[in-house]
Write a protein that holds these residues in place. Structure first.
Motif, PDB file in Angstrom:
ATOM      1  N   LYS A  92       0.894  -1.266   0.035  1.00 14.99           N
ATOM      2  CA  LYS A  92       0.030   0.102   0.033  1.00 14.99           C
ATOM      3  C   LYS A  92       0.867   1.272   0.110  1.00 14.99           C
ATOM      4  CE  LYS A  92      -3.439  -1.794   3.088  1.00 14.99           C
ATOM      5  NZ  LYS A  92      -4.144  -1.547   4.562  1.00 14.99           N
ATOM      6  N   ASN A  93       0.253   2.304  -0.182  1.00 14.90           N
ATOM      7  CA  ASN A  93       0.957   3.709   0.107  1.00 14.90           C
ATOM      8  C   ASN A  93       1.358   3.765   1.535  1.00 14.90           C
ATOM      9  OD1 ASN A  93       0.016   4.324  -2.675  1.00 14.90           O
ATOM     10  ND2 ASN A  93      -0.707   6.168  -1.954  1.00 14.90           N
ATOM     11  N   ILE A  94       2.403   4.445   1.804  1.00 18.15           N
ATOM     12  CA  ILE A  94       3.028   4.743   2.887  1.00 18.15           C
ATOM     13  C   ILE A  94       2.063   5.846   3.630  1.00 18.15           C
ATOM     14  CG2 ILE A  94       4.844   5.426   4.293  1.00 18.15           C
ATOM     15  CD1 ILE A  94       6.824   4.598   1.881  1.00 18.15           C
ATOM     16  N   PHE A  95       1.713   5.450   4.903  1.00 17.08           N
ATOM     17  CA  PHE A  95       0.901   6.372   5.751  1.00 17.08           C
ATOM     18  C   PHE A  95       1.817   7.391   6.293  1.00 17.08           C
ATOM     19  CE2 PHE A  95      -1.810   2.549   5.916  1.00 17.08           C
ATOM     20  CZ  PHE A  95      -2.984   3.098   5.412  1.00 17.08           C
ATOM     21  N   CYS A  96       1.612   9.020   6.300  1.00 20.83           N
ATOM     22  CA  CYS A  96       2.455   9.860   6.925  1.00 20.83           C
ATOM     23  C   CYS A  96       1.765  10.544   7.828  1.00 20.83           C
ATOM     24  CB  CYS A  96       3.377  10.548   5.843  1.00 20.83           C
ATOM     25  SG  CYS A  96       4.117   9.476   4.680  1.00 20.83           S
ATOM     26  N   VAL A  97       2.337  11.029   8.916  1.00 25.92           N
ATOM     27  CA  VAL A  97       1.687  11.906   9.779  1.00 25.92           C
ATOM     28  C   VAL A  97       2.120  13.461   9.543  1.00 25.92           C
ATOM     29  CG1 VAL A  97       1.049  12.563  12.122  1.00 25.92           C
ATOM     30  CG2 VAL A  97       1.330  10.099  11.541  1.00 25.92           C
ATOM     31  N   GLY A  98       1.350  14.169   9.269  1.00 24.72           N
ATOM     32  CA  GLY A  98       1.880  15.628   8.726  1.00 24.72           C
ATOM     33  C   GLY A  98       1.792  16.413  10.332  1.00 24.72           C
ATOM     34  N   LYS A  99       2.803  17.308  10.096  1.00 25.00           N
ATOM     35  CA  LYS A  99       2.981  18.197  11.551  1.00 25.00           C
ATOM     36  C   LYS A  99       2.691  17.721  12.799  1.00 25.00           C
ATOM     37  CE  LYS A  99       1.730  21.937   8.165  1.00 25.00           C
ATOM     38  NZ  LYS A  99       0.727  23.163   7.959  1.00 25.00           N
ATOM     39  N   ASN A 100       3.721  16.773  12.982  1.00 28.54           N
ATOM     40  CA  ASN A 100       3.433  16.049  14.490  1.00 28.54           C
ATOM     41  C   ASN A 100       4.227  16.569  15.394  1.00 28.54           C
ATOM     42  OD1 ASN A 100       2.167  14.212  16.065  1.00 28.54           O
ATOM     43  ND2 ASN A 100       3.430  12.542  15.410  1.00 28.54           N
ATOM     44  N   VAL A 118      -5.081  14.393  14.156  1.00 27.92           N
ATOM     45  CA  VAL A 118      -4.028  13.687  13.236  1.00 27.92           C
ATOM     46  C   VAL A 118      -4.372  14.062  11.834  1.00 27.92           C
ATOM     47  CG1 VAL A 118      -2.982  11.605  12.833  1.00 27.92           C
ATOM     48  CG2 VAL A 118      -3.877  11.996  14.876  1.00 27.92           C
ATOM     49  N   MET A 119      -3.186  14.527  11.181  1.00 27.87           N
ATOM     50  CA  MET A 119      -2.919  14.709   9.620  1.00 27.87           C
ATOM     51  C   MET A 119      -2.492  13.698   8.986  1.00 27.87           C
ATOM     52  SD  MET A 119      -1.880  18.869   9.566  1.00 27.87           S
ATOM     53  CE  MET A 119      -1.636  18.688   7.941  1.00 27.87           C
ATOM     54  N   ILE A 120      -3.056  13.102   7.851  1.00 25.46           N
ATOM     55  CA  ILE A 120      -2.579  11.954   7.446  1.00 25.46           C
ATOM     56  C   ILE A 120      -2.394  12.111   5.881  1.00 25.46           C
ATOM     57  CG2 ILE A 120      -2.569   9.490   6.788  1.00 25.46           C
ATOM     58  CD1 ILE A 120      -2.115   9.730   9.396  1.00 25.46           C
ATOM     59  N   PHE A 121      -1.439  12.025   5.145  1.00 28.04           N
ATOM     60  CA  PHE A 121      -0.961  11.896   3.892  1.00 28.04           C
ATOM     61  C   PHE A 121      -0.286  10.745   3.448  1.00 28.04           C
ATOM     62  CE2 PHE A 121       2.452  14.331   5.368  1.00 28.04           C
ATOM     63  CZ  PHE A 121       3.590  13.631   4.637  1.00 28.04           C
ATOM     64  N   THR A 122      -0.042  10.524   2.155  1.00 28.14           N
ATOM     65  CA  THR A 122       0.516   9.174   2.030  1.00 28.14           C
ATOM     66  C   THR A 122       1.550   9.362   0.749  1.00 28.14           C
ATOM     67  OG1 THR A 122      -0.906   8.343  -0.005  1.00 28.14           O
ATOM     68  CG2 THR A 122      -1.558   8.044   2.108  1.00 28.14           C
ATOM     69  N   LYS A 123       2.191   8.475   0.710  1.00 22.99           N
ATOM     70  CA  LYS A 123       3.273   8.398  -0.397  1.00 22.99           C
ATOM     71  C   LYS A 123       3.221   7.008  -1.144  1.00 22.99           C
ATOM     72  CE  LYS A 123       7.699   9.929   0.880  1.00 22.99           C
ATOM     73  NZ  LYS A 123       8.105  11.341   0.364  1.00 22.99           N
ATOM     74  N   ALA A 124       3.532   7.133  -2.678  1.00 22.46           N
ATOM     75  CA  ALA A 124       3.282   6.108  -3.361  1.00 22.46           C
ATOM     76  C   ALA A 124       4.351   4.901  -2.916  1.00 22.46           C
ATOM     77  CB  ALA A 124       3.262   6.292  -4.872  1.00 22.46           C
TER      78      ALA A 124
END
Length: 305
Positions: A92-100, A118-124
């Motif tokens: 899957k995409n990598i889950f990333c926490v923004g501004k933690n 919690v802010m989440i974005f992803t990386k391919a």
């Protein structure tokens, strides 16, 4: 236990790092001698999907090698293998926490940018590379390539609706991730995905440390050095949202699975945070050190291929 994915004689293999981190035990070279059958899967990702049984089998393998006093014969010098990312091809995409980290949120804007949730974005998955592999400069699409040193969590058990107090039951271990970011693309598209998903923009490794070896992942020193200069220096105790909360929030209505990777956020000190900004250039060497895990090293290359 420190587990690697290594390239040896043209084949990817799951390996166990030696105590001094100078040699590696490749399980495929030993399993038939120990078990007299095929026990381990060919990739670390599939091994993780076998859950607790994988760790039991690994411990049996280690014990067999020690009992037969074959460490000197069966361990291969680390210099003779190429370490890949522990999970070279995430499912899957990598889950990333923004501004933690509050200080990072402030350096990217102001106190108003400190998140309440919690802010989440992803990386391919195609962003992933291993230690000592080349980070691509991507000059044709960005002029503002930046680094972000982070602790990453590797999930080891399937779960949904995970309670915070049970979150660590679903963790397999920890590794290091460099969340390479094209800041201009991030600003242009007004979201994170494209600016975070350039090829070779998720260096990861050099290994996964199993959770039993990390007493408190919410209290680990994180440092990033560029050409030997310390740029980021903080501790995961400064997380706004600790690991157990991130796992609980992510799993609300979404199933987490073995091999899922969660990058927990980066401290202050990224290139964009300097005045003037200090973005990456060809030849830059980036070392990310996380306490009780190790050092992830990569160099920025001129090429985009």
């Amino acid at each position: 236990m420190k587990l690697v994915t290594a390239l040896y004689q043209g084949k990817e293999m799951v390996g166990l790092l030696g105590e001094l981190e100078d040699k590696v035990l490749l399980v495929k070279h030993v399993e038939r001698k120990c078990f007299d059958s095929k026990v381990f899967a060919d990739t670390l990702l599939i091994c993780l999907q076998n859950g607790e049984q994988f760790l039991k089998d690994m411990n049996s393998l280690i014990q067999w090698v020690e009992n037969n006093q074959l460490e000197g014969e069966l361990y291969i010098p680390l210099k003779d293998v190429k370490l890949l990312a522990p999970i070279p091809k995430p499912a899957k995409n990598i889950f990333c926490v923004g501004k933690n980290y509050a200080e990072h949120a402030i350096e990217m804007g102001s106190k108003d940018d400190i998140p309440e949730h919690v802010m989440i974005f992803t990386k391919a998955p195609t962003t992933v590379i291993g230690p000592n592999e080349q980070i691509l400069l991507h000059k044709e699409v960005t002029e503002q390539l930046d680094y972000e040193g982070e602790l990453a969590v590797v999930i080891g058990k399937k779960g949904r609706g995970i309670k915070k107090e049970e979150a660590f039951d679903y963790v397999f271990g920890y590794t290091i991730l460099n969340d390479i970011t094209a800041r201009d693309l991030q600003k242009k598209h007004k979201q994170f995905f494209i600016g975070k998903s350039l090829d070779n923009s998720a260096p990861m490794g050099p290994w996964i440390v199993t959770k039993d070896a990390i007493k408190n992942p919410n209290h680990l020193q994180v440092q990033t050095m560029v050409n030997g200069e310390v740029r980021q220096d903080s501790n995961t105790e400064h997380f706004i949202f600790p690991i157990e909360e991130v796992i609980s929030v992510l799993s609300k209505g979404m199933t987490l699975e073995p091999g899922d990777i969660i990058a927990t956020g980066t401290p202050a000190g990224v290139g964009k945070g300097f005045k003037p900004p200090r973005f990456l250039k060809a030849g830059d060497k980036i070392d990310i050190k996380v306490e009780n895990i190790g050092v992830l090293t990569n160099i920025v290359g001129e090429s985009s291929k």
